[in-house]
Every structure is written in C-alpha cells, then in structure tokens.
Design an enzyme around this catalytic site. Structure first.
Site, short mmCIF file in Angstrom:
data_model
loop_
_atom_site.label_atom_id
_atom_site.label_comp_id
_atom_site.label_asym_id
_atom_site.label_seq_id
_atom_site.Cartn_x
_atom_site.Cartn_y
_atom_site.Cartn_z
N ASP A 49 -23.98 -45.25 3.65
CA ASP A 49 -24.21 -44.63 4.95
C ASP A 49 -23.05 -44.93 5.91
O ASP A 49 -22.53 -44.04 6.58
CB ASP A 49 -25.53 -45.14 5.53
CG ASP A 49 -25.91 -44.44 6.83
OD1 ASP A 49 -25.60 -43.24 6.97
OD2 ASP A 49 -26.52 -45.10 7.69
N LYS A 88 -35.77 -41.29 12.91
CA LYS A 88 -35.09 -40.81 14.11
C LYS A 88 -35.78 -39.62 14.75
O LYS A 88 -35.47 -39.26 15.90
CB LYS A 88 -33.63 -40.45 13.78
CG LYS A 88 -32.73 -41.66 13.58
CD LYS A 88 -31.29 -41.24 13.35
CE LYS A 88 -30.38 -42.46 13.20
NZ LYS A 88 -28.97 -42.07 12.97
N HIS A 98 -33.32 -42.02 4.63
CA HIS A 98 -33.08 -43.35 5.20
C HIS A 98 -33.24 -43.37 6.72
O HIS A 98 -33.62 -44.39 7.29
CB HIS A 98 -31.69 -43.88 4.81
CG HIS A 98 -30.55 -43.06 5.31
ND1 HIS A 98 -30.10 -41.94 4.67
CD2 HIS A 98 -29.74 -43.20 6.39
CE1 HIS A 98 -29.07 -41.42 5.32
NE2 HIS A 98 -28.84 -42.17 6.38
#
Length: 522
Positions: A466, A386, A382
C-alpha cells in the site's frame, strides 16, 4: 447452421505431428513387442534345447526374446539393467551350489522386483529340496530339468506369461488409481480438472485393456453460432497440450474430420478403428470422447466410456459453476473497493496494483499458492472503512490536525466492523488486513501497536504494498515521489515500519513491481 471456424491456435500434437498419421501402425507395433525371457544356466546345451523347444512360440500374438547368460553374476547385471524381463528360468547350481537361490533373493529383496516370474530348474534335486525352496524363496515354480518336455515347457510359459501380464495390469491400475485419487483430491478449478480427467481416462483404457489413443474435449457454442470454443481436457497421449482452444488443429486429418462430423451431427459414431462419443449437457455444452483402438469395443466397454463422459462432463459443469461463483465474488470485492477509492478521489487502479504487489510479495516470501491468492483477493478491501470518514477529512489537501487524524484512524475500526459481518474465509482475511495494515514492525503503528511477527503476514505484506503504491501516486495532499525517493524511504523504514525481509524482497525484485505499476496507470 455453421459450427466450426478454426484459427491459428497452438498445435495440440506439436511433438507428435510426424508420427500422428501412422497411429495405427504404432499400435500394431506395440502389440508385437516380444516377451523377454531370461535363461540362466551354466550348461550351454540347456540353452540350445530350450530355444529349440520354444521355436515359434507366441503369446497374445507376441513372440519371445530369449536372453541367455551362463552364471548368476551375469543374470544379476541383466536384471539390474532391464525392467522388462517377464520370466526367468534359473538353474540352481551354477558357479556355486546355491547361485540360483542367491539370484532369486537378489531379485526379490535387493531389486524389489515382484513382477518377474521366477522358475527354478535343477538337474540335482537333492542340492535344493523342493519343499524347502518353495517355502523359503519367493519363486513361482520348481522343475527338474528331466520333467520339462517341450509341451510342458511351453505350457509353463503360457502360465507364467499370463501371470506376468496380469501383475503388470494390476500394477498399472494401482498407479492409475493413485493418480485418480491424487487428482480428485484437488479438483478445485478447470486446470486441475485436466489431471483428474486424464488420470481417469488412462485408468479406464487400462481397465479395458485398450492400446488406445484417446482424448476428451468439450465444445461450447458461441452466441453468434459461427464457431465454437473447444477445449481439450484429457488425453492418454504424451506431450499433448491440454486445455487449449482449436484442439483439433495438429491432429491427423481423419481424426479432425471424424470429430467435426460427430459434433455437427450430434451423434455417436463407430468408425471401425475408432469410436467417437457425443454428449450434450443441459447448458448446451457438447462433449466429444475420441478413442482409437485396434480391437472392437464390447457393449460393456462402450457403456463404461459413456459413463466416463457423463461424470467428467458433470464434474466440469460443477467446477465451472464454482469458478464462476468465485470470480463473481472477486468482482464484488473489487467493485466495492473501487467505490471506496472513488470516494477518496483515488483511482480503482490503486487497489488492483496493491493486489498484484501483494500476490508477488507473498510468492517471494514463500507462502503457499492458496495463501498468496487469498491475500491478493482480500487486499483490495484494506481501506473499506473509509466509507465512514467525512469528506472534509478524506479530501483535505493539507496535513490533518490531531483531531482529524484521530478520526481518520477510526477507518480501521469501521472496516473491521463492516467485514466482521461475514464468516467467509475471504472476508475474514480482508478483516485481518483491514485491522493490521497500519501496524508497524517496531510496534509504533495503530490501532493496537502490534510488533514484529505479532502482525499477521497478510497485514505486513499489504502494508508495504500500500505504501509503495501510495508514494508513487499523486494524491490530494502530495505529488508522486520519484523511484529513487521511494527506494530511500523503504530502506529508511526497514525494521521500523516494515518487516526487513519484505523490504529486501521488494528491492531485489524492483523492476517487477515497477512493471506492475506501469501496466495499471491511474
């Protein structure tokens, strides 16, 4: 070379242990079960004559069980209660002039019993003309009582019982074939291979007319050559634990000994009352098919059983390869996700926990097993975007300014770009999650301000999973929250950040999610 070293594994025949030693006796008893014949006639003398004529009658070494009733009404009760009636000899005229015909219609139309053989016997042929009765009623024969001598009656029974036997066999084969088709349509893993292999084995023993106790297992040698991993993947016996290690434990000693002999000698053996097949595939995996029976196997029977072993072994090999590839892809996903989390100075346990939260929420939400599994395996990626975010922003201990926050939000776009390069279903679901897990139920999220059901369920589930995990974890910019603080935050974000139903499910099953978190600490 020593091959076997068995531990204290689960009993394969736990419920059958006391019966196992008498397997042969049970088979013989099964073969002696009588053929059930129903005599329906209002004349008691006809019952006596029929019983006398059939004294000592046997078909395929099985005697008769004669059940006498004096009316069509009594016969209806018997037929409704028993499904093992092979033949009914029915008088036409009893309590009414057409009681026998009414009984035939009841059996065929109301009970939908197409297997029992029906023979009408009449002493008044004029009451029910043969041509009309044969044409309009589903019967198998029509006899006048005066023409049924002892020899003709016995001949009739041989014919009818043979037909009944064949119909039962056909019905069993149809049922077995349906099991094979159903199982083969879902052979996607080693667990579903059990049902497929068992269905085929049952069908095969039925086709060969074997009253057999059979099981099939595979044995994989361990690298140290001191023992083997053996799994039972098919059996014709009921209440047998499939797919467990130490598969021979709990079996009769002679069966254990025979299987071990065949595996150690690597050869097929005929033991007279049992045939034990051996096969080794190209990977060095051994297979054993044990078939206990009362009659001798023909060469064709043996060939069919050997073909079964070959094909099930091939299927097993292919399924294991598929499972291995699937597990490899999962490992790659987790390794990539762990690398991303490590760069973010977060532990790999975070993505593992989120995956398990997602799986449990998907099940509670009512999603199909396959969909829940897909979300679980895709959710670790997910935050893959990053990797493109500068360390200065990822590791900043304080709050991000507006410009830094805009850059951080770009990780969604980067993640979609990375995952969009693959057209595999897993990667497409991962892309969907990466693109939408920062959207909010009320439409205030990013990047596209999606609202409500416009957000895919995979994104909605991953979002709450999350956040739930992040709130309870220590991050560079915060300390972990208490459980009470997390509960209050989830309630506050119900209908705002998160779908209300998902919040309710998580809170209702709070202890389960806390247990998952505790099982995978940072």
């Amino acid at each position: 070379m020593k091959w076997f070293k068995y531990g204290d594994g689960m009993d394969l025949f736990a419920d059958m242990r006391q019966e196992a030693a008498g397997e042969k006796e049970r088979v013989v008893m099964h073969s002696q079960e009588p053929w059930c014949v129903l005599l329906v006639d209002d004349d008691e003398q006809m019952h006596q004559i029929t019983r006398l004529a059939l004294t000592g009658f046997k078909f395929q070494n099985r005697p008769l069980e004669l059940i006498s009733v004096l009316s069509g009404l009594e016969a209806r009760k018997v037929m409704a209660e028993r499904s093992d009636i092979a033949l009914a000899l029915v008088d036409v005229v009893m309590e009414t002039e057409h009681a026998g015909l009414d009984l035939v219609r009841y059996i065929r139309e109301e009970l939908q019993n197409r297997q029992v053989r029906l023979v009408l016997r009449t002493g008044q042929a004029g009451q029910a003309p043969e041509d009309r009765v044969i044409k309009e009623y589903e019967i198998d024969d029509y006899k006048e009582k005066t023409e049924l001598t002892t020899q003709k009656l016995r001949t009739l029974l041989y014919s009818m019982l043979r037909a009944y036997r064949d119909l039962c066999l056909i019905e069993d084969q149809k049922l077995g074939l349906s099991h094979v088709i159903e199982a083969s349509a879902n052979v996607q893993n080693t667990k579903s291979l059990q049902s497929y292999a068992t269905a085929v084995l049952n069908q095969l023993t039925s086709l060969l007319k074997l009253h057999a106790s059979a099981f099939y297992c595979v044995a994989t040698p361990c690298p140290d050559s001191e023992k083997c991993n053996a799994l039972t993947v098919a059996t014709t016996a009921e209440r047998v634990e499939l797919y467990v290690e130490s598969p021979f434990k709990g079996l009769p000693e002679d069966v254990q000994r025979r299987c071990k002999e065949v595996l150690s000698q690597r050869t097929t053996r005929d033991y007279g009352d049992a045939y034990v097949f051996f096969k080794q595939d190209e990977r060095g995996v051994d297979s054993v098919l044990y078939v206990g029976f009362e009659q001798e196997l023909s060469e064709l029977d043996r060939k069919l059983l050997e073909i079964y072993m070959y094909n099930i072994g091939l299927t097993f090999e292919n399924i294991n390869l598929m499972v291995d590839l699937r597990e490899t892809s999962k490992e790659l996903v987790y390794n990539l996700a762990n690398a991303v989390e490590a760069r973010s100075r977060e532990t790999g346990a975070h993505v593992q926990r989120v995956a398990l939260y997602c799986e449990r929420l998907a099940h509670l939400y009512g999603l199909a097993e396959s969909e829940a599994d897909m979300i679980k395996n895709a959710s670790p990626l997910h935050d893959v975007g990053k990797v493109a975010i500068p360390d200065s922003i990822l590791h900043k201990p304080g709050k991000l300014d507006a410009q830094e926050w805009a850059i951080m939000q770009k990780h969604v776009e980067y993640g979609v770009e990375i995952l969009n390069r693959s057209k595999r279903r897993l990667m497409q679901v991962a892309k969907e999650i990466a693109a939408t897990h920062h959207e909010k139920w009320d439409g205030s999220g990013y990047p596209n301000r999606l609202q409500g059901d416009d957000i895919p369920i995979s994104g909605r589930i991953t979002a709450i999973a999350d956040v739930f995990d992040a709130l309870g974890a220590k991050r560079s910019y915060k300390d972990p929250w208490t459980d009470e603080q997390i509960r209050e935050e989830l309630m506050a974000q119900k209908g705002r950040h998160f779908e209300p139903k998902l919040v309710e499910l998580l809170l209702e099953h709070w202890d389960e999610f806390i247990a998952i978190r505790a099982s995978l600490p940072d």
